[in-house]
Enzyme design. Structure first.
Site, short mmCIF file in Angstrom:
data_model
loop_
_atom_site.label_atom_id
_atom_site.label_comp_id
_atom_site.label_asym_id
_atom_site.label_seq_id
_atom_site.Cartn_x
_atom_site.Cartn_y
_atom_site.Cartn_z
N HIS A 53 54.87 -36.91 -11.86
CA HIS A 53 55.39 -35.62 -11.38
C HIS A 53 56.79 -35.39 -11.95
CE1 HIS A 53 56.05 -32.47 -8.19
NE2 HIS A 53 57.31 -32.79 -8.46
N GLU A 54 57.65 -36.39 -11.79
CA GLU A 54 59.03 -36.24 -12.25
C GLU A 54 59.12 -36.19 -13.78
OE1 GLU A 54 61.31 -35.33 -10.29
OE2 GLU A 54 60.33 -35.81 -8.39
N HIS A 57 58.29 -32.75 -15.13
CA HIS A 57 59.45 -31.85 -15.08
C HIS A 57 60.37 -32.10 -16.27
CE1 HIS A 57 58.58 -30.15 -11.19
NE2 HIS A 57 58.86 -31.24 -10.49
#
Length: 193
Positions: A53-54, A57
């Site tokens: 997820h990170e 980004h």
């Protein structure tokens, strides 16, 4: 080019281990011995979802030419530990900080959407694995499916610092489609566990 600083790698590893540990603790019904045995499965099912997820980004921000780095937030780590003590998880161990010239609403929305979209893809992948496996692998995949679908849904809520607020400001229709998909797979996962 994507670079990870030593501090960033350290922060990601610490955050991943804390998140995996608190989910293990809550899923074990606060029994430490069981939580320890669940930790490897939680690292795969929960930790991988958090890290991807990170990183999603970060990669999307870099694609637009911005500098991006994950930074641990000690307050978020403490909040995760405290909420786990009370039997639920609220985890905000850190975030990807983005710097550069002006970030347009569209760029910001797409950067924000990258994280939950990654969790949706991971949830669907784990669901597929769970449907064709048995035993420990099925259990890990079921956990990964449930947690990643929830992470996607939670992050798409249109509140303040969450990804959903940035996505809805950019494109309400894409936000609605994304949150409906996340809600559907989260709802389905409730009956899977």
């Amino acid at each position: 080019m994507v670079n990870f600083t030593t501090r960033e790698i350290r922060d990601i590893i610490i955050s991943m281990l804390v998140i995996a540990a608190v989910f293990s603790y809550v899923f074990s019904n606060k029994q430490v011995n069981i939580a320890i045995s669940l930790l490897p499965a939680s690292i795969i099912g929960v930790g991988v979802g958090f890290v991807f997820h990170e990183i999603a980004h970060k990669f999307m921000a870099i694609k637009y030419g911005f500098w991006a780095e994950y930074k641990l937030w000690v307050g978020g780590i403490l909040l995760a530990l405290i909420t786990a003590y009370f039997g639920f998880v609220f985890a905000a161990p850190g975030a990807v900080y983005i710097h550069g010239a002006y970030i347009s609403r569209e760029e910001n929305g797409k950067i924000a959407l990258a994280g939950p979209a990654t969790n949706i893809l991971l949830a669907l992948s784990f669901m597929f694995i769970a449907s064709f496996s048995t035993g420990i692998l099925s259990g890990i995949a079921t956990l990964g499916y449930a947690v990643n679908s929830f992470i996607a849904f939670f992050n798409l809520l249109p509140f303040s610092v969450l990804d959903g607020a940035k996505v809805i400001r950019w494109n309400p229709i894409i936000w609605l489609l994304a949150i409906l998909i996340a809600l559907a797979i989260t709802f389905k996962s409730i009956f899977t566990l």
